[in-house]
Scaffold this motif. Structure first.
Motif, PDB file in Angstrom:
ATOM      1  N   MET A  56      27.338  48.300 101.370  1.00 43.90           N
ATOM      2  CA  MET A  56      26.439  47.198 101.731  1.00 43.90           C
ATOM      3  C   MET A  56      26.749  46.040 100.782  1.00 43.90           C
ATOM      4  O   MET A  56      26.047  45.799  99.784  1.00 43.90           O
ATOM      5  CB  MET A  56      24.979  47.653 101.625  1.00 43.90           C
ATOM      6  N   LEU A  57      27.838  45.329 101.090  1.00 44.05           N
ATOM      7  CA  LEU A  57      28.411  44.378 100.140  1.00 44.05           C
ATOM      8  C   LEU A  57      27.505  43.171  99.890  1.00 44.05           C
ATOM      9  O   LEU A  57      27.395  42.696  98.751  1.00 44.05           O
ATOM     10  CB  LEU A  57      29.793  43.911 100.622  1.00 44.05           C
ATOM     11  N   LYS A  58      26.871  42.658 100.934  1.00 45.91           N
ATOM     12  CA  LYS A  58      26.009  41.495 100.766  1.00 45.91           C
ATOM     13  C   LYS A  58      24.812  41.834  99.878  1.00 45.91           C
ATOM     14  O   LYS A  58      24.481  41.083  98.947  1.00 45.91           O
ATOM     15  CB  LYS A  58      25.524  41.006 102.139  1.00 45.91           C
ATOM     16  N   GLU A  59      24.155  42.958 100.152  1.00 43.32           N
ATOM     17  CA  GLU A  59      23.020  43.379  99.344  1.00 43.32           C
ATOM     18  C   GLU A  59      23.445  43.660  97.903  1.00 43.32           C
ATOM     19  O   GLU A  59      22.729  43.330  96.948  1.00 43.32           O
ATOM     20  CB  GLU A  59      22.375  44.633  99.938  1.00 43.32           C
ATOM     21  N   SER A  60      24.631  44.251  97.775  1.00 38.10           N
ATOM     22  CA  SER A  60      25.155  44.547  96.452  1.00 38.10           C
ATOM     23  C   SER A  60      25.388  43.264  95.659  1.00 38.10           C
ATOM     24  O   SER A  60      24.987  43.144  94.492  1.00 38.10           O
ATOM     25  CB  SER A  60      26.466  45.324  96.582  1.00 38.10           C
ATOM     26  N   GLU A  61      26.015  42.289  96.297  1.00 38.82           N
ATOM     27  CA  GLU A  61      26.304  41.014  95.634  1.00 38.82           C
ATOM     28  C   GLU A  61      25.015  40.322  95.191  1.00 38.82           C
ATOM     29  O   GLU A  61      24.915  39.792  94.075  1.00 38.82           O
ATOM     30  CB  GLU A  61      27.108  40.112  96.562  1.00 38.82           C
ATOM     31  N   TYR A  73      24.443  38.293  80.104  1.00 35.04           N
ATOM     32  CA  TYR A  73      25.313  39.206  79.356  1.00 35.04           C
ATOM     33  C   TYR A  73      25.275  40.633  79.920  1.00 35.04           C
ATOM     34  O   TYR A  73      25.705  41.581  79.244  1.00 35.04           O
ATOM     35  CB  TYR A  73      24.910  39.214  77.876  1.00 35.04           C
ATOM     36  N   GLU A  74      24.778  40.771  81.132  1.00 34.11           N
ATOM     37  CA  GLU A  74      24.758  42.091  81.775  1.00 34.11           C
ATOM     38  C   GLU A  74      26.149  42.375  82.337  1.00 34.11           C
ATOM     39  O   GLU A  74      26.467  42.082  83.487  1.00 34.11           O
ATOM     40  CB  GLU A  74      23.707  42.117  82.882  1.00 34.11           C
ATOM     41  N   TRP A  75      27.005  42.985  81.496  1.00 31.99           N
ATOM     42  CA  TRP A  75      28.416  43.156  81.857  1.00 31.99           C
ATOM     43  C   TRP A  75      28.593  44.025  83.099  1.00 31.99           C
ATOM     44  O   TRP A  75      29.524  43.812  83.893  1.00 31.99           O
ATOM     45  CB  TRP A  75      29.205  43.737  80.681  1.00 31.99           C
ATOM     46  N   SER A  76      27.721  44.993  83.290  1.00 30.76           N
ATOM     47  CA  SER A  76      27.824  45.878  84.454  1.00 30.76           C
ATOM     48  C   SER A  76      27.686  45.096  85.761  1.00 30.76           C
ATOM     49  O   SER A  76      28.338  45.431  86.768  1.00 30.76           O
ATOM     50  CB  SER A  76      26.759  46.969  84.372  1.00 30.76           C
ATOM     51  N   ALA A  77      26.855  44.049  85.744  1.00 32.61           N
ATOM     52  CA  ALA A  77      26.684  43.229  86.949  1.00 32.61           C
ATOM     53  C   ALA A  77      27.924  42.368  87.202  1.00 32.61           C
ATOM     54  O   ALA A  77      28.338  42.191  88.354  1.00 32.61           O
ATOM     55  CB  ALA A  77      25.443  42.350  86.801  1.00 32.61           C
ATOM     56  N   GLY A  80      30.387  44.610  88.647  1.00 33.90           N
ATOM     57  CA  GLY A  80      30.007  44.903  90.032  1.00 33.90           C
ATOM     58  C   GLY A  80      30.423  43.793  90.989  1.00 33.90           C
ATOM     59  O   GLY A  80      30.918  44.068  92.090  1.00 33.90           O
ATOM     60  N   LEU A  81      30.241  42.539  90.565  1.00 30.39           N
ATOM     61  CA  LEU A  81      30.688  41.419  91.408  1.00 30.39           C
ATOM     62  C   LEU A  81      32.195  41.475  91.628  1.00 30.39           C
ATOM     63  O   LEU A  81      32.687  41.188  92.728  1.00 30.39           O
ATOM     64  CB  LEU A  81      30.310  40.090  90.751  1.00 30.39           C
ATOM     65  N   GLY A  82      32.915  41.866  90.576  1.00 28.28           N
ATOM     66  CA  GLY A  82      34.364  42.019  90.715  1.00 28.28           C
ATOM     67  C   GLY A  82      34.728  43.083  91.731  1.00 28.28           C
ATOM     68  O   GLY A  82      35.656  42.916  92.536  1.00 28.28           O
ATOM     69  N   GLU A  83      33.988  44.184  91.723  1.00 27.16           N
ATOM     70  CA  GLU A  83      34.229  45.259  92.688  1.00 27.16           C
ATOM     71  C   GLU A  83      33.959  44.782  94.121  1.00 27.16           C
ATOM     72  O   GLU A  83      34.701  45.117  95.049  1.00 27.16           O
ATOM     73  CB  GLU A  83      33.345  46.461  92.368  1.00 27.16           C
TER      74      GLU A  83
END
Length: 277
Positions: A56-61, A73-77, A80-83
């Motif tokens: 669910m790419l749109k919701e994920s983004e 500074y939330e590096w995980s986010a 995630g955008l890169g993914e």
């Protein structure tokens, strides 16, 4: 019991549901945690990754962007955008986002090799090699980084180095068919048909997904081996023929020499008889 007004217990519950592959329920827990505390960026990042698992790419983004809005500074986010961009084949954007994540978490072996794979997709092979080396400095047992390094060496045409690297990856992950398949392709290009056939069969046993391509490669290697055997037999027959011809030629020369010696001896005997007379 759960403290209802604290985000942490809901995050823990969401992680548990995620491990049980109950993605929808996990997302509900993460979003509930995010609603309890407007400063909680981590819960939104986790929700984004759950959406990503469900494609669910749109919701994920949106979840990742909201996480970054709360905490830049939330590096995980950022990762995630890169993914998300990778799955949309937008590798230039993916490189930007994952590089941002790596700046915030530079000692992650996993982030290093992921960034290296994105650089390779951007056709920046040498830079990707540097990232794989850095990933392995941080964690020498990172089998995916070893494999990706081998693939980069393969793309650069450094076949022997790539084969060595993939052999090391195979020792860490003995059931991975993709490693055996790539080793088969490299051996094929090096003209090592016997080992190439071995690797292709090994990939088939381990369950390589592209059965048609694998079957074609196996058939091709069998044909090459048969051709090689036939050519070797022909070469041996030609060598034997040459030896026979050489032997016959030498034998004939020896007989001619013997005949000439006999004739010469007869002449000498005749001369001696004349002198006696």
């Amino acid at each position: 019991s759960i403290a209802p007004n604290c985000p942490e217990p809901w995050i823990a519950l969401g992680n548990l549901l995620s491990l049980q592959q109950q993605t929808d329920k996990a997302i509900q827990m993460f979003e509930r945690a995010a609603n309890i505390s407007k400063k909680c960026s981590y819960a939104l990042a986790l929700a984004g990754h759950e959406y990503l698992l469900s494609e669910m790419l749109k919701e994920s983004e949106n979840a990742f962007l909201n996480s970054i809005a709360r905490n830049p500074y939330e590096w995980s986010a950022w990762y995630g955008l890169g993914e998300v961009k990778c799955r949309q084949d937008s590798f230039v954007s993916a490189e930007y986002y994952i590089h941002k994540a790596l700046e915030m978490n530079p000692y992650s072996s996993i982030l290093c090799f992921i960034y290296g794979t994105v650089l390779r997709r951007c056709d920046r092979q040498e830079e990707s090699m540097e990232m794989f080396n850095k990933a392995l400095e941080l964690d020498p047992t990172n089998v995916v980084a070893i494999y990706e390094k081998g693939m980069t060496l393969y793309n650069l045409g450094k076949l022997e180095e790539a084969q060595e690297c993939l052999s090391k990856a195979g020792s860490f992950s003995i059931q991975e068919p993709a490693i055996s398949y790539t080793q088969g392709k490299i051996a094929q290009q090096l003209g090592d048909f016997k080992n190439s056939l071995f690797y292709f069969v090994d990939a088939s046993i381990k369950g390589y997904s592209d059965k048609k391509d694998l079957s074609l490669n196996i058939e091709g290697m069998i044909d090459s081996l048969i051709k090689e055997i036939i050519e070797d037999d022909q070469d041996e027959n030609q060598d034997d023929t040459k030896k026979d011809i050489k032997y016959d030629f030498n034998e004939k020369n020896e007989k001619i020499d013997e005949k000439e010696d006999d004739e010469y001896n007869d002449i000498e005997i005749a001369d001696d008889d004349e002198d006696i007379i």
